[in-house]
Write a protein that holds these residues in place. Structure first.
Motif, mmCIF file in Angstrom:
data_model
loop_
_atom_site.group_PDB
_atom_site.id
_atom_site.type_symbol
_atom_site.label_atom_id
_atom_site.label_comp_id
_atom_site.label_asym_id
_atom_site.label_seq_id
_atom_site.Cartn_x
_atom_site.Cartn_y
_atom_site.Cartn_z
ATOM 1 N N ASN A 55 1.040 23.008 31.213
ATOM 2 C CA ASN A 55 1.498 22.154 30.318
ATOM 3 C C ASN A 55 1.672 23.029 28.837
ATOM 4 O OD1 ASN A 55 1.677 19.193 31.304
ATOM 5 N ND2 ASN A 55 -0.871 19.813 31.256
ATOM 6 N N ARG A 58 5.626 23.093 27.247
ATOM 7 C CA ARG A 58 5.647 21.996 26.446
ATOM 8 C C ARG A 58 4.881 21.655 25.478
ATOM 9 N NH1 ARG A 58 3.935 17.100 29.971
ATOM 10 N NH2 ARG A 58 4.981 15.993 28.104
ATOM 11 N N VAL A 59 3.681 22.579 25.186
ATOM 12 C CA VAL A 59 3.106 22.300 24.057
ATOM 13 C C VAL A 59 3.382 23.090 22.975
ATOM 14 C CG1 VAL A 59 0.774 22.820 22.983
ATOM 15 C CG2 VAL A 59 0.946 21.528 25.233
ATOM 16 N N GLN A 61 6.656 24.043 22.793
ATOM 17 C CA GLN A 61 7.939 23.785 22.124
ATOM 18 C C GLN A 61 7.695 22.872 21.032
ATOM 19 O OE1 GLN A 61 10.251 22.158 25.302
ATOM 20 N NE2 GLN A 61 10.575 24.441 26.317
ATOM 21 N N LEU A 62 6.577 21.746 21.461
ATOM 22 C CA LEU A 62 6.371 20.792 20.150
ATOM 23 C C LEU A 62 5.664 21.354 19.080
ATOM 24 C CD1 LEU A 62 6.000 17.654 19.485
ATOM 25 C CD2 LEU A 62 3.924 17.871 20.630
ATOM 26 N N GLU A 64 6.244 24.492 17.798
ATOM 27 C CA GLU A 64 7.482 24.993 16.925
ATOM 28 C C GLU A 64 8.446 23.878 15.840
ATOM 29 O OE1 GLU A 64 9.459 26.983 20.038
ATOM 30 O OE2 GLU A 64 8.150 28.804 20.349
ATOM 31 N N ARG A 65 8.150 22.810 16.685
ATOM 32 C CA ARG A 65 9.298 21.799 15.918
ATOM 33 C C ARG A 65 8.370 21.253 14.819
ATOM 34 N NH1 ARG A 65 10.452 19.932 21.356
ATOM 35 N NH2 ARG A 65 9.024 18.133 21.062
ATOM 36 N N LEU A 66 7.028 20.984 14.799
ATOM 37 C CA LEU A 66 6.138 20.496 14.004
ATOM 38 C C LEU A 66 6.012 21.497 13.100
ATOM 39 C CD1 LEU A 66 3.405 18.809 15.838
ATOM 40 C CD2 LEU A 66 5.278 17.971 15.098
ATOM 41 N N THR A 79 1.091 14.456 16.065
ATOM 42 C CA THR A 79 2.034 13.762 16.922
ATOM 43 C C THR A 79 1.243 13.734 18.180
ATOM 44 O OG1 THR A 79 4.196 13.212 18.152
ATOM 45 C CG2 THR A 79 3.584 15.598 18.003
ATOM 46 N N LEU A 81 1.473 13.814 22.491
ATOM 47 C CA LEU A 81 2.101 14.330 23.767
ATOM 48 C C LEU A 81 1.522 14.106 24.999
ATOM 49 C CD1 LEU A 81 4.312 16.201 24.926
ATOM 50 C CD2 LEU A 81 2.687 18.024 24.924
ATOM 51 N N ARG A 88 -3.728 12.338 27.335
ATOM 52 C CA ARG A 88 -2.742 12.824 26.197
ATOM 53 C C ARG A 88 -3.332 13.808 25.207
ATOM 54 N NH1 ARG A 88 -1.348 7.373 22.917
ATOM 55 N NH2 ARG A 88 -3.704 7.309 22.683
ATOM 56 N N VAL A 91 -1.394 16.874 18.885
ATOM 57 C CA VAL A 91 -1.070 18.197 18.121
ATOM 58 C C VAL A 91 -0.981 17.975 16.517
ATOM 59 C CG1 VAL A 91 0.472 19.888 18.278
ATOM 60 C CG2 VAL A 91 0.029 18.599 20.249
#
Length: 517
Positions: A55, A58-59, A61-62, A64-66, A79, A81, A88, A91
């Protein structure tokens, strides 16, 4: 290798205090410190393990957006995930007190996952508890799991009695074609993984069906994993099949094992219910024979009276015939009287025998019949056995429309209710013991009433009087099945059995529906 974590650790850690550093490493959550460029400058072991797992991308990428949002707002951004269907990850990215640093907290919702698993199991138990048949319980249990885990498909395959093939007892989320293909497989390990699961008595897990070379029950699709678990009941066995597009996580496997145990419990419960039904049927038959047995002595006495009368008349007739041969008398008028009285005795015996035959017929027969006749036949038997114990008034019985059911079963209800009425007046003087049977019609509702003149039924007894094996009689004087069986017979004929009671006695009312066909 993680994109966030550098290949080599940084020279100067953010957390210089050794005690604080040790605490961070022991935390069950992942912690990462990022610089303005988004590069990790420090992290703990929990974060490293998570970012290196399947995983991890995916973590990252999230995160980096946050981080982009956090740079702009300079506030904590959170948020959730979804890692799998039952797990779940929360993050959080927030500015650190040190300038130019950001702290990332990765909190795997283990408690939430356990709560989700418990919620699914509660749904399964509720589905089973609200079911009335084994088939319904199995189907609802699988549907409960499927609705909670939308990407999961389930089926339970039961091995038939000949142990040659599997029968799909319940399924949810599977196509008709898939089920048909699986149930067509023979019970041989080389042909069916379902059979192999039972043979080796171990769960079989296939992480990716598309890469498996063996013969599987369902389609081999990429990204589709499956687990097959053996299920054993007292008399039956089968296989629980679960396939999912999510990862076969520990949580999902635990749910599968719990579901397999629940299915096994349903199979055991069905076997116990079958045994209980057989035991109840045996007890019912014994109670019926006991009821008839209690009447035999009285019926024998009732038959003996006309038999003795016949024997006396035949002796008289032989003497008269001897006198006739010798020409001493002309006995024709006396002969006619003897024959007439003898025929009445024979008719009385015939009535009693026919009543006995009607009462002893198979209870499970089903035919159209006039209910008054069946009640009168049973009343005849009862009156013969208890002529010295009470008065039985059947003058209120009238002819009724035909009903569908068993005449002998209706006769058994009559005997049970009359015997209960007699027992209710056990302490009374013989002259005050009276039972009354009457009937009436209202539309297609037929009512047959059985009234005693006892002291009524106490309130605490009323609550349990229709329960099987509940009795207020002394040991050896009652099985506690009479009213339970009577109620069951009434309902099997599409009717009901009710009662009213008070200090002047009790009246049971048997309601039946006229057969319109």
């Amino acid at each position: 290798m993680s994109r966030l974590l550098p290949a080599e650790p940084v020279d100067q850690p953010v957390t210089e205090h050794r005690g604080f550093r040790a605490l961070i490493d022991e935390l069950p959550v992942g912690m990462v410190w990022l610089d303005e460029a988004g590069t990790a400058v420090e992290w703990n072991e929990s974060a490293a393990a998570l970012l290196s797992s399947v995983n991890g991308p995916r973590v990252e990428q999230l995160v980096e957006r946050l981080l982009v949002a956090c740079r702009t707002t300079r506030t904590c951004i959170k948020t959730m995930l979804e890692l799998t269907g039952s797990e779940r990850l929360q993050v959080s990215v927030a500015p650190d007190r040190a300038p130019g640093l950001f702290v990332v907290v990765l909190d795997r919702q283990r408690l939430e996952r356990a709560r989700n698993e418990a919620s699914v199991l509660r749904a399964v138990l509720k589905a089973i508890a609200s079911s009335t048949t084994r088939q319904q319980a199995l189907q609802r249990a699988l549907e409960a799991v499927h609705s909670a885990l939308s990407a999961t498909h389930l089926a339970f395959f039961e091995l038939n009695e000949q142990r040659e093939r599997f029968v799909c007892a319940a399924s949810s989320g599977l196509s008709v074609a898939e089920v048909a293909e699986a149930t067509s497989l023979r019970n041989a390990p080389e042909h069916s993984m379902l059979a192999a699961t039972l043979q080796y008595r171990q769960p079989i897990t296939v992480a990716d069906l598309s890469k498996h070379e063996g013969h599987l029950p369902f389609r081999k699709e990429q990204g589709l994993g499956a687990v097959m678990l053996p299920v054993y009941g007292r008399r039956t066995q089968g296989v629980l099949y679960v396939s999912t597009r999510d990862t076969l996580s520990d949580g999902l496997l635990r749910l599968c094992h719990a579901l397999a145990d629940a299915v096994g419990a349903v199979l055991d419960l069905a076997a116990l219910e079958l045994e209980a039904a057989r035991a109840r049927e045996i007890a019912t038959q014994r109670d019926r024979l006991a009821t008839i047995g209690q009447l035999v002595a009285g019926v024998a006495h009732e038959i003996n009276n006309p038999l003795a009368f016949l024997k006396s008349n035949l002796h008289s007739l032989r003497v008269d015939l001897d006198d006739l041969r010798e020409g001493k008398i002309d006995p024709m008028s006396e002969v006619n009287e003897i024959v007439t009285e003898s025929l009445e005795g024979v008719s009385r015996i015939e009535t009693i025998v026919q009543a006995l035959k009607g009462t002893a017929r198979k209870k499970d027969e089903r035919l159209r019949f006039e209910p008054t006749r069946a009640v009168l036949e049973a009343a005849t038997i009862f009156r013969g056995a208890h002529k010295q114990d009470c008065d039985l008034d059947c003058s209120g019985l009238t002819a009724l429309p035909e009903v569908m059911g068993s005449p002998s079963a209706l006769g058994q209800v009559t005997l049970n209710l009359l015997q209960n009425g007699l027992d209710a007046m056990a302490g009374f003087d013989r002259k005050k013991r009276k039972l009354v049977i009457s009937s009436c019609v209202s539309g297609d509702d037929l009512k047959i009433s059985f009234r005693d003149h006892g002291t009524g039924i106490p309130l605490e007894v009323q609550k349990r009087m229709f329960d099987a094996f509940y009795t207020t009689k002394d040991p050896g004087k009652g099985t506690g099945l009479g009213l339970a069986i009577s109620k069951e017979i009434a309902e099997s004929m599409g009717g009901s059995l009710t009662f009213t009671t008070g200090p002047d006695g009790t009246c049971f009312e048997l309601h039946l529906k006229a057969d319109a066909d």
